[in-house]
Design an enzyme around this catalytic site. Structure first.
Site, PDB file in Angstrom:
ATOM      1  N   CYS A  53       0.815  -1.176  -0.116  1.00  0.00           N
ATOM      2  CA  CYS A  53       0.018  -0.364   0.140  1.00  0.00           C
ATOM      3  C   CYS A  53       0.933   1.116   0.011  1.00  0.00           C
ATOM      4  O   CYS A  53       2.032   0.977   0.034  1.00  0.00           O
ATOM      5  CB  CYS A  53      -0.877   0.089   1.184  1.00  0.00           C
ATOM      6  SG  CYS A  53      -1.721  -1.519   1.528  1.00  0.00           S
ATOM      7  N   ARG A  78       2.038   0.499  -5.782  1.00  0.00           N
ATOM      8  CA  ARG A  78       2.072  -0.162  -4.675  1.00  0.00           C
ATOM      9  C   ARG A  78       0.618  -0.916  -4.476  1.00  0.00           C
ATOM     10  O   ARG A  78       0.610  -1.830  -3.759  1.00  0.00           O
ATOM     11  CB  ARG A  78       2.274   0.714  -3.633  1.00  0.00           C
ATOM     12  CG  ARG A  78       3.716   1.271  -3.496  1.00  0.00           C
ATOM     13  CD  ARG A  78       4.690   0.349  -2.981  1.00  0.00           C
ATOM     14  NE  ARG A  78       5.835   0.897  -2.660  1.00  0.00           N
ATOM     15  CZ  ARG A  78       6.895   0.030  -2.507  1.00  0.00           C
ATOM     16  NH1 ARG A  78       7.042  -1.185  -2.955  1.00  0.00           N
ATOM     17  NH2 ARG A  78       8.128   0.970  -2.267  1.00  0.00           N
ATOM     18  N   TRP A 125      -3.965  -1.880  -1.226  1.00  0.00           N
ATOM     19  CA  TRP A 125      -3.983  -3.367  -1.944  1.00  0.00           C
ATOM     20  C   TRP A 125      -4.411  -4.229  -0.692  1.00  0.00           C
ATOM     21  O   TRP A 125      -3.877  -4.335   0.017  1.00  0.00           O
ATOM     22  CB  TRP A 125      -2.558  -3.570  -2.517  1.00  0.00           C
ATOM     23  CG  TRP A 125      -2.798  -4.753  -3.106  1.00  0.00           C
ATOM     24  CD1 TRP A 125      -2.404  -6.103  -2.604  1.00  0.00           C
ATOM     25  CD2 TRP A 125      -2.887  -5.238  -4.506  1.00  0.00           C
ATOM     26  NE1 TRP A 125      -2.496  -7.106  -3.825  1.00  0.00           N
ATOM     27  CE2 TRP A 125      -2.887  -6.550  -4.713  1.00  0.00           C
ATOM     28  CE3 TRP A 125      -3.484  -4.321  -5.780  1.00  0.00           C
ATOM     29  CZ2 TRP A 125      -3.328  -7.109  -5.934  1.00  0.00           C
ATOM     30  CZ3 TRP A 125      -3.934  -5.145  -6.715  1.00  0.00           C
ATOM     31  CH2 TRP A 125      -3.705  -6.148  -6.955  1.00  0.00           C
ATOM     32  N   ASN A 151       0.314   1.079   6.493  1.00  0.00           N
ATOM     33  CA  ASN A 151       0.919   0.006   5.610  1.00  0.00           C
ATOM     34  C   ASN A 151       1.371  -1.049   6.658  1.00  0.00           C
ATOM     35  O   ASN A 151       1.984  -0.747   7.629  1.00  0.00           O
ATOM     36  CB  ASN A 151       1.967   0.322   4.749  1.00  0.00           C
ATOM     37  CG  ASN A 151       1.580   1.400   3.770  1.00  0.00           C
ATOM     38  OD1 ASN A 151       0.390   1.577   3.414  1.00  0.00           O
ATOM     39  ND2 ASN A 151       2.770   1.952   3.047  1.00  0.00           N
ATOM     40  N   GLY A 152       1.035  -2.135   6.305  1.00  0.00           N
ATOM     41  CA  GLY A 152       1.223  -3.491   7.128  1.00  0.00           C
ATOM     42  C   GLY A 152       0.305  -4.052   7.741  1.00  0.00           C
ATOM     43  O   GLY A 152      -0.788  -4.108   7.397  1.00  0.00           O
ATOM     44  N   GLU A 536       5.142 -21.573 -21.622  1.00  0.00           N
ATOM     45  CA  GLU A 536       5.007 -20.015 -21.110  1.00  0.00           C
ATOM     46  C   GLU A 536       6.298 -19.245 -21.554  1.00  0.00           C
ATOM     47  O   GLU A 536       6.098 -17.949 -21.691  1.00  0.00           O
ATOM     48  CB  GLU A 536       5.130 -20.486 -19.465  1.00  0.00           C
ATOM     49  CG  GLU A 536       5.365 -19.214 -18.504  1.00  0.00           C
ATOM     50  CD  GLU A 536       4.192 -18.235 -18.554  1.00  0.00           C
ATOM     51  OE1 GLU A 536       3.205 -18.458 -19.414  1.00  0.00           O
ATOM     52  OE2 GLU A 536       4.615 -17.042 -18.270  1.00  0.00           O
ATOM     53  N   LYS A 540       5.524 -15.529 -23.373  1.00  0.00           N
ATOM     54  CA  LYS A 540       6.243 -14.570 -22.764  1.00  0.00           C
ATOM     55  C   LYS A 540       7.138 -13.640 -23.924  1.00  0.00           C
ATOM     56  O   LYS A 540       6.988 -12.506 -24.001  1.00  0.00           O
ATOM     57  CB  LYS A 540       7.595 -14.587 -21.663  1.00  0.00           C
ATOM     58  CG  LYS A 540       6.800 -15.020 -20.350  1.00  0.00           C
ATOM     59  CD  LYS A 540       6.218 -14.041 -19.463  1.00  0.00           C
ATOM     60  CE  LYS A 540       4.781 -13.876 -19.810  1.00  0.00           C
ATOM     61  NZ  LYS A 540       4.005 -14.541 -19.091  1.00  0.00           N
ATOM     62  N   GLU A 543       4.146 -12.307 -26.251  1.00  0.00           N
ATOM     63  CA  GLU A 543       3.274 -11.053 -26.028  1.00  0.00           C
ATOM     64  C   GLU A 543       4.004  -9.858 -25.899  1.00  0.00           C
ATOM     65  O   GLU A 543       3.737  -8.645 -25.930  1.00  0.00           O
ATOM     66  CB  GLU A 543       2.553 -11.415 -24.741  1.00  0.00           C
ATOM     67  CG  GLU A 543       3.030 -11.638 -23.496  1.00  0.00           C
ATOM     68  CD  GLU A 543       2.199 -12.045 -22.391  1.00  0.00           C
ATOM     69  OE1 GLU A 543       1.221 -11.292 -22.204  1.00  0.00           O
ATOM     70  OE2 GLU A 543       2.667 -12.686 -21.392  1.00  0.00           O
ATOM     71  N   HIS A 559       6.950 -35.573 -34.304  1.00  0.00           N
ATOM     72  CA  HIS A 559       5.637 -35.752 -35.078  1.00  0.00           C
ATOM     73  C   HIS A 559       5.306 -34.661 -35.963  1.00  0.00           C
ATOM     74  O   HIS A 559       4.096 -34.352 -36.337  1.00  0.00           O
ATOM     75  CB  HIS A 559       4.565 -35.861 -33.925  1.00  0.00           C
ATOM     76  CG  HIS A 559       4.942 -37.014 -33.170  1.00  0.00           C
ATOM     77  ND1 HIS A 559       4.742 -38.308 -33.423  1.00  0.00           N
ATOM     78  CD2 HIS A 559       5.459 -37.297 -31.866  1.00  0.00           C
ATOM     79  CE1 HIS A 559       5.181 -39.389 -32.827  1.00  0.00           C
ATOM     80  NE2 HIS A 559       5.456 -38.642 -31.538  1.00  0.00           N
ATOM     81  N   LYS A 658      -4.226  -6.222 -18.996  1.00  0.00           N
ATOM     82  CA  LYS A 658      -3.958  -6.942 -17.738  1.00  0.00           C
ATOM     83  C   LYS A 658      -4.843  -8.024 -17.287  1.00  0.00           C
ATOM     84  O   LYS A 658      -4.440  -8.909 -17.091  1.00  0.00           O
ATOM     85  CB  LYS A 658      -3.678  -5.921 -16.904  1.00  0.00           C
ATOM     86  CG  LYS A 658      -3.061  -6.822 -15.508  1.00  0.00           C
ATOM     87  CD  LYS A 658      -1.491  -7.244 -15.611  1.00  0.00           C
ATOM     88  CE  LYS A 658      -1.171  -7.939 -14.459  1.00  0.00           C
ATOM     89  NZ  LYS A 658      -0.231  -9.059 -14.996  1.00  0.00           N
TER      90      LYS A 658
HETATM   91  O1  M6R Z   1      -5.707 -12.791 -14.070  1.00  0.00           O
HETATM   92  P1  M6R Z   1      -5.484 -14.082 -14.905  1.00  0.00           P
HETATM   93  O2  M6R Z   1      -4.496 -14.914 -14.154  1.00  0.00           O
HETATM   94  O3  M6R Z   1      -7.106 -15.021 -14.798  1.00  0.00           O
HETATM   95  O4  M6R Z   1      -5.383 -13.683 -16.104  1.00  0.00           O
HETATM   96  C1  M6R Z   1      -4.910 -14.812 -17.068  1.00  0.00           C
HETATM   97  C2  M6R Z   1      -4.296 -14.516 -18.299  1.00  0.00           C
HETATM   98  O5  M6R Z   1      -5.403 -13.409 -19.100  1.00  0.00           O
HETATM   99  C3  M6R Z   1      -3.003 -13.875 -18.131  1.00  0.00           C
HETATM  100  O6  M6R Z   1      -2.096 -14.925 -17.689  1.00  0.00           O
HETATM  101  C4  M6R Z   1      -2.230 -13.641 -19.480  1.00  0.00           C
HETATM  102  O7  M6R Z   1      -2.041 -14.691 -20.271  1.00  0.00           O
HETATM  103  C5  M6R Z   1      -0.928 -12.750 -19.247  1.00  0.00           C
HETATM  104  N1  M6R Z   1      -0.828 -11.645 -19.923  1.00  0.00           N
HETATM  105  C6  M6R Z   1       0.469 -13.457 -19.199  1.00  0.00           C
HETATM  106  O8  M6R Z   1       1.538 -13.026 -19.389  1.00  0.00           O
END
Ligand code: M6R
Length: 663
Positions: A53, A78, A125, A151-152, A536, A540, A543, A559, A658
């Protein structure tokens, strides 16, 4: 004995350290060892407290409102689930709080003059109580005299609250912080001035805090205090700014005093005095000049939130383990599952459902839970699960969803589907009070703090850590032996330091990423626990660099995909020294024979891989089931450094957000 502890909490003159020692002695002599160790762990972690926070306050000649709002904007990274401020206008203290971001708070007070020059503010948060205006700070007492931002965590807030309720206090919020406002008011009514009322209140608190307090009855004074959570006082011309982070101070001044644990600052328009919380002894502190680049302050020393979050991962893991991991007894203490623990003892199948990176965590969870807890697991992608009419058995099945935001529409649909079919739903969620957290029957919070970069990094490693804790929890309910439980718990405890060792290679990975930034296509391959890390790693790269990357199980190479390999198509092999290492080596030979370049993620000390790959990144040795928590880190750094080399908008990549709250 419980009474004895409660009395101790409420008795005067008990300060934090003594309190811990006394409690520890009582526990050591009365409770089984599991309690002793979890107490030790939580005590150790207090000194590494994590701030989720932001606090800002000001007193002086300038209007408080713009200073507070500007400070909150700088602290928003934060925490951003709710925000609030309190400003003294010469007659009364005006309080404004809202769920949402600082922009929502600014909108709320847009029409209000808030003419005063003294005020405090907070961006939150959530840790105790969902994000809401009621739970936002400043928290106040029922007479609206005392206002506190904090905070805390006040760990003993429940017994303190009970005692205050017995004395006639009524509470409005679900927060631990509200107890502080009532306690201060209690001591003001007994005749103490604000400084001593705050000191008396804080001496009864167990936990961590940075607090800033103001009171309508003493409006020209701010009281600041800290224990294990940072707080700084900035000395500008005619103006004093207090904040939890220099970012909220540096646009006013670089002259800053940093409070230490046990110090209390009494601040008014004329200046400040710092005294010891226990004996009022005056402490003379040096004023330091801070030399941060003001434009970079929100991200600390980091150029992007993604890099900051990658580097936070050792601390993230510690926070996810806090009070939950007991290496000595090989147990995981998951309070959020207590209410369903007996039902979990009987379940026969787990359906994990998630999207994106969280889905990849789920795939690794499948390997962990099947191998160590002996429970059959199916993993589904949220957007598919909701339409495939999954066969769910209310007697024997559980649906476990994983989500950072707790708001992903497709994942939420799985929770509702489970409910519809009468099946127990559990969540692993980062955002406290999010929709998924509310709608699942029980669950585990990540406690990873806000993740701002769109590419998920620190929450992914936290999801894996929580899945490992869950594996211990469910495994120990079944056939997992004490020895195995201990082995996993001890290996988990070593991870933060091991991740740090990988982060120390960031510069070398940067050079590698630069050398590969001209390539347009990449393959990522791994087996068993590291097959999901291959997909994964590819995600990364896709994206944030917009490069074409495919990830998959090494065994699938022959295959079909092998047909694409040539010198222009590099392959990243995730091949730690595990039970499938030899198989991975054979696949590397196949790629080499087609003149494909190889980047390998291998275990420290492995010489063989070096002779097959053009580039190798080494990770420390750990248990096979935990290798993904280490092997993903170099892949995060590789993607980050390449995107940086390409000059892309790393924290906000094109076309994605996000949180995907719509289908
Ligand atoms: O908030 P969530 O964990 O449910 O989100 C799921 C995905 O949208 C999220 O992990 C997305 O794939 C990220 N951008 C990956 O880096």
């Amino acid at each position: 004995m419980v009474f004895y502890i409660v009395n101790l909490i409420l008795s005067p003159h008990v300060e934090n350290t003594k309190f811990y020692l006394i409690i520890k002695i009582i526990f050591v002599s009365n409770f089984p060892s599991i309690f002793i160790h979890s107490l030790d762990i939580s005590l150790a972690l207090h000194y590494n407290a994590f701030i989720m926070c932001g606090i800002v306050g000001c007193i002086g000649t300038k209007k408080a409102k713009p200073i507070l709002l500007d400070g909150l904007r700088r602290l928003e990274y934060r925490g951003y689930d709710s925000a609030g401020l309190a400003v003294w206008d010469g007659q009364t203290v005006n309080l404004a709080k809202t769920k949402g971001r600082v922009a929502d708070l600014a909108e709320l007070v847009r029409e209000q003059a808030l003419a005063g020059t003294v005020g405090i503010a907070h961006t939150r948060w959530a840790t105790h109580g969902e994000p809401s205006a009621k739970n936002a700070h400043p928290q106040t007492d029922e007479d609206k005299n005392v206002f506190v931002v904090h905070n805390g965590i006040v760990e003993n807030y429940k017994p303190l609250k009970q005692k205050l309720e017995q004395l006639g206090h009524c509470f409005q919020s679900e927060t631990d912080t509200e107890v502080l406002a009532h306690l201060v008011e209690h001591f003001l009514k007994q005749g103490a001035d604000l400084e001593h009322a705050v000191k008396q209140a804080l001496r009864r608190v167990r936990g961590t805090y940075a607090v800033l307090v103001m009171a309508a009855s003493e409006p020209d004074t701010l009281i600041a205090a800290r224990f294990s959570s940072p707080l700084r006082i900035g000395m500008a011309d005619g103006q004093i700014i207090v904040a939890s982070d220099p970012s909220a101070i540096l646009s006013h001044t670089t002259q800053v005093i940093t409070l230490s644990d046990g110090e209390v600052a009494t601040i008014n328009r004329g200046g400040y005095t710092i005294t010891n919380i226990t004996n009022d002894e005056v402490i003379n502190k040096d004023v330091d000049a801070i030399e941060w680049d003001v434009s970079a302050i929100n991200k600390g020393a980091f150029e992007h939130f993604m890099l900051k979050e990658i580097f936070e991962q050792p601390e993230t893991l510690q926070n996810s383990f806090r009070g939950r991991l007991d290496p000595e007894s090989g147990l995981a203490v998951l309070g959020g599952l207590e209410s369903v623990a007996e039902q979990l003892r009987r379940i026969k199948r787990i359906h994990i459902v998630a999207c994106g990176t969280a889905y990849h965590a789920g795939l690794i969870g499948e390997y962990m839970l099947e191998e160590y807890a002996g429970i059959p697991v199916e993993v589904g992608i949220g957007s598919e699960f909701r339409y495939r009419n999954a066969v769910l058995d209310p007697e024997n099945d559980v649906v476990l969803v994983i989500s950072q935001s707790g708001e992903t529409a497709d994942t939420l649909a799985a929770v509702r589907e489970a409910k519809e079919k009468g099946v127990l739903s559990l969540g692993i969620v980062n955002v406290v009070g999010s929709t998924i957290a509310q709608e699942t029957k029980a669950g585990v919070y990540n406690h990873a703090g806000p993740e701002i970069g769109v590419a998920s990094t620190k929450v992914f490693v936290s999801q894996l850590a929580v899945l490992a804790l869950l594996t211990i929890f469910l495994g120990r309910q079944r056939q997992m032996s004490l020895v195995v439980g201990k082995r996993i718990a001890q290996a988990l405890a070593a991870l933060p330091e091991q991740i740090q060792a990988i982060l120390n290679q960031s510069e070398a990975i940067k050079k590698m990423a630069r050398a590969y930034s001209g390539y347009k296509d990449f393959f990522y391959l791994g087996r068993k626990y590291n097959f999901p890390i291959a997909i994964e790693g590819a995600l990364k790269l896709k994206e944030i660099t917009y490069r074409h990357a495919e990830g998959g199980p090494s065994g699938e190479l022959k295959h079909g995909p092998l047909a694409m390999i040539d010198e222009s198509f590099p392959t990243v092999f995730i091949c730690p020294q595990d039970s499938v290492y030899d198989k991975n080596v054979s696949n590397m030979e196949e790629v080499r024979a087609r003149h494909g370049r190889i980047i390998a993620v291998a275990t420290e000390g492995n010489g063989e891989v070096k002779s097959l790959a053009q580039d190798v990144i080494y990770i420390p040795k750990t248990l096979e089931m935990l290798t993904p928590i280490l092997s993903v880190v170099p892949l995060q750094l590789f993607a980050y450094h390449m995107a940086r080399e390409l000059g892309l908008d790393i924290d906000k990549p094109r076309n994605i957000a996000k949180s995907a709250t719509v289908e």
